[in-house]
Design a protein around this motif. Sequence first.
Motif, short mmCIF file in Angstrom:
data_model
loop_
_atom_site.label_atom_id
_atom_site.label_comp_id
_atom_site.label_asym_id
_atom_site.label_seq_id
_atom_site.Cartn_x
_atom_site.Cartn_y
_atom_site.Cartn_z
N ALA A 13 -8.50 -6.22 3.34
CA ALA A 13 -8.73 -5.41 2.14
C ALA A 13 -7.42 -4.90 1.54
CB ALA A 13 -9.66 -4.24 2.46
N LEU A 14 -6.45 -4.56 2.38
CA LEU A 14 -5.16 -4.11 1.86
C LEU A 14 -4.41 -5.28 1.23
CD1 LEU A 14 -2.99 -1.97 1.39
CD2 LEU A 14 -2.09 -2.51 3.65
N TYR A 95 -6.87 1.63 1.90
CA TYR A 95 -7.31 0.37 2.51
C TYR A 95 -6.86 0.19 3.96
CZ TYR A 95 -8.86 -0.91 -2.12
OH TYR A 95 -9.52 -0.93 -3.33
#
Length: 118
Positions: A13-14, A95
Amino acid sequence: MRMEEGGPTPPQALFDAMDKYIGEQAAKGHFLDGGGLFGTEDTVNFVVRKGETTRVDGPYAEAKEVVGGWALMQYDSLEDAIAGQQEFAELHAKYWPECEMVATLRQISDEPPQPADA
């Protein structure tokens, strides 16, 4: 960007959020270049002290935080640069909340420094 070495890999997600952020910043003309850095296991430092140069190879057991990445950005004002750096840091907080890092903002000098004996 400084963080503890040897920590877990960031979540997907990051990476996705950073790809979007970098794309947006590049489209605005702010992101010029950047990337991540490998760990210190293969690092080579050259230390200059008292007119002598010494080579020191990694890894460095005493190092708690290392520079993990860098970005070269260009903004019209210092306030815009600070806002951009805060947005970058907040992406990590959102994130990858277990991450502990320091995102440092530094300006690039446009002119070489003047010699001390000038």
